[in-house]
Design an enzyme around this catalytic site. Structure first.
Site, PDB file in Angstrom:
ATOM      1  N   LYS A  13      42.336  41.467  40.424  1.00  0.00           N
ATOM      2  CA  LYS A  13      40.997  41.911  40.245  1.00  0.00           C
ATOM      3  C   LYS A  13      40.437  42.858  41.567  1.00  0.00           C
ATOM      4  CE  LYS A  13      38.662  38.298  39.733  1.00  0.00           C
ATOM      5  NZ  LYS A  13      39.625  37.036  39.745  1.00  0.00           N
ATOM      6  N   ARG A  88      30.596  33.534  36.735  1.00  0.00           N
ATOM      7  CA  ARG A  88      31.834  32.810  36.174  1.00  0.00           C
ATOM      8  C   ARG A  88      31.519  31.737  35.409  1.00  0.00           C
ATOM      9  NH1 ARG A  88      34.807  34.230  41.503  1.00  0.00           N
ATOM     10  NH2 ARG A  88      36.567  33.362  41.184  1.00  0.00           N
ATOM     11  N   ARG A 125      50.645  35.939  48.092  1.00  0.00           N
ATOM     12  CA  ARG A 125      49.552  36.373  49.000  1.00  0.00           C
ATOM     13  C   ARG A 125      49.350  35.133  49.655  1.00  0.00           C
ATOM     14  NH1 ARG A 125      44.147  37.180  45.709  1.00  0.00           N
ATOM     15  NH2 ARG A 125      43.598  34.918  45.733  1.00  0.00           N
ATOM     16  N   ARG A 131      45.265  32.892  52.925  1.00  0.00           N
ATOM     17  CA  ARG A 131      43.790  32.322  52.624  1.00  0.00           C
ATOM     18  C   ARG A 131      43.907  30.812  52.373  1.00  0.00           C
ATOM     19  NH1 ARG A 131      41.041  35.865  47.643  1.00  0.00           N
ATOM     20  NH2 ARG A 131      40.562  33.708  47.067  1.00  0.00           N
ATOM     21  N   ARG A 142      41.861  26.261  40.637  1.00  0.00           N
ATOM     22  CA  ARG A 142      41.372  27.684  40.508  1.00  0.00           C
ATOM     23  C   ARG A 142      41.681  28.001  39.330  1.00  0.00           C
ATOM     24  NH1 ARG A 142      43.521  30.416  45.422  1.00  0.00           N
ATOM     25  NH2 ARG A 142      42.656  32.218  44.493  1.00  0.00           N
TER      26      ARG A 142
HETATM   27  P1  ADP Z   1      39.976  34.073  43.049  1.00  0.00           P
HETATM   28  O1  ADP Z   1      39.093  34.817  41.887  1.00  0.00           O
HETATM   29  O2  ADP Z   1      41.306  34.931  43.415  1.00  0.00           O
HETATM   30  O3  ADP Z   1      39.857  32.706  42.969  1.00  0.00           O
HETATM   31  P2  ADP Z   1      37.488  34.958  44.657  1.00  0.00           P
HETATM   32  O4  ADP Z   1      37.850  35.660  46.103  1.00  0.00           O
HETATM   33  O5  ADP Z   1      37.091  35.676  43.640  1.00  0.00           O
HETATM   34  O6  ADP Z   1      39.097  34.444  44.189  1.00  0.00           O
HETATM   35  O7  ADP Z   1      36.695  33.613  44.936  1.00  0.00           O
HETATM   36  C1  ADP Z   1      37.149  32.473  45.968  1.00  0.00           C
HETATM   37  C2  ADP Z   1      36.270  31.237  45.463  1.00  0.00           C
HETATM   38  O8  ADP Z   1      34.939  31.785  45.924  1.00  0.00           O
HETATM   39  C3  ADP Z   1      36.307  30.956  44.191  1.00  0.00           C
HETATM   40  O9  ADP Z   1      37.540  29.808  44.253  1.00  0.00           O
HETATM   41  C4  ADP Z   1      34.942  29.859  44.362  1.00  0.00           C
HETATM   42  O10 ADP Z   1      35.128  28.760  45.189  1.00  0.00           O
HETATM   43  C5  ADP Z   1      33.975  30.961  45.189  1.00  0.00           C
HETATM   44  N1  ADP Z   1      33.445  31.615  44.070  1.00  0.00           N
HETATM   45  C6  ADP Z   1      33.437  33.103  43.907  1.00  0.00           C
HETATM   46  N2  ADP Z   1      32.667  33.581  42.827  1.00  0.00           N
HETATM   47  C7  ADP Z   1      31.670  32.416  42.481  1.00  0.00           C
HETATM   48  C8  ADP Z   1      30.763  32.256  41.835  1.00  0.00           C
HETATM   49  N3  ADP Z   1      30.370  33.238  40.959  1.00  0.00           N
HETATM   50  N4  ADP Z   1      30.396  30.937  41.384  1.00  0.00           N
HETATM   51  C9  ADP Z   1      30.726  29.993  42.083  1.00  0.00           C
HETATM   52  N5  ADP Z   1      31.808  30.207  43.081  1.00  0.00           N
HETATM   53  C10 ADP Z   1      32.313  31.294  43.303  1.00  0.00           C
END
Ligand code: ADP
Length: 185
Positions: A13, A88, A125, A131, A142
């Site tokens: 993404k 989400r 990654r 990370r 996740r």
């Molecule tokens: P990925 O989609 O690869 O898991 P992101 O960088 O999009 O990684 O998100 C990392 C973390 O940030 C998520 O695992 C969550 O803890 C938090 N996060 C991101 N967006 C949201 C959201 N809309 N609601 C709640 N937590 C979020």
């Protein structure tokens, strides 16, 4: 143009979001990036978010919704944006609907990828970027949360006639070309 990109962790993404935003001249709004930025700047919001991110859990709506609302009000979001990582959950969809009001999303792009492939990519990654939420156990959590709470949103957006699905497997350029075609059609 107001877009949302969805897909499991590791589907690519973030990378594709950058490509789409430069092609269409819109602003990339990634909640994960906003949380990581807050953390790097040492804000209270960043400290709070870290507790959840490190465990692979979703950050509470009380933190997330306000952050997104504020970001959408920034001047650079007025001409169009690509949301990445928000909404989400079904509850966040309702929040976003309220934030967008009379000018809703134009399209919702779902990047599909099979689980084994995304786990492989995330582990690569983790080794490259370090990370803190890219450990095997947290990756599993996740993906589980995505399947339980986020994947159902695609059906919801499909029922609104907004969903466009694109295969996320292949080279970065191949996937970008597919997305670009899908968004122009
Ligand atoms: P990925 O989609 O690869 O898991 P992101 O960088 O999009 O990684 O998100 C990392 C973390 O940030 C998520 O695992 C969550 O803890 C938090 N996060 C991101 N967006 C949201 C959201 N809309 N609601 C709640 N937590 C979020």
């Amino acid at each position: 143009m107001r877009l949302l990109i969805m897909g499991p962790p590791g589907a690519g993404k973030g990378t594709q979001a950058e490509m789409i935003c430069s092609e269409f001249g819109i602003t990339h709004i990634s909640t994960g990036d906003l949380f990581r930025l807050n953390l790097a700047q040492g804000t209270a919001l960043g400290q709070e978010a870290k507790k959840y991110m490190d465990a692979g859990e979703y950050v509470p709506d009380s933190v997330t919704n306000g952050m997104v609302r504020a970001r959408l009000n920034d001047a650079d979001a007025k001409a169009g944006f690509l949301l990445d990582g928000y909404p989400r959950t079904v509850a966040q969809v309702a929040e976003l609907d309220g934030m967008l009001g009379a000018t809703p999303l134009d399209r919702v792009l779902e990047l599909t990828a099979d689980t084994e492939e995304v786990v492989k990519r995330l582990i690569v990654r983790a080794n490259e970027q370090g990370r803190s939420d890219d450990t095997t156990e947290v990756i599993r959590r996740r993906l589980e949360l995505y399947a339980e709470q986020t994947a159902p949103l695609t059906a919801l957006y499909k029922s609104r006639g907004l969903l466009v699905q694109v295969d996320g497997l292949g080279s970065i350029a191949e996937v970008t070309a597919r997305i670009s075609d899908a968004l122009k059609s």
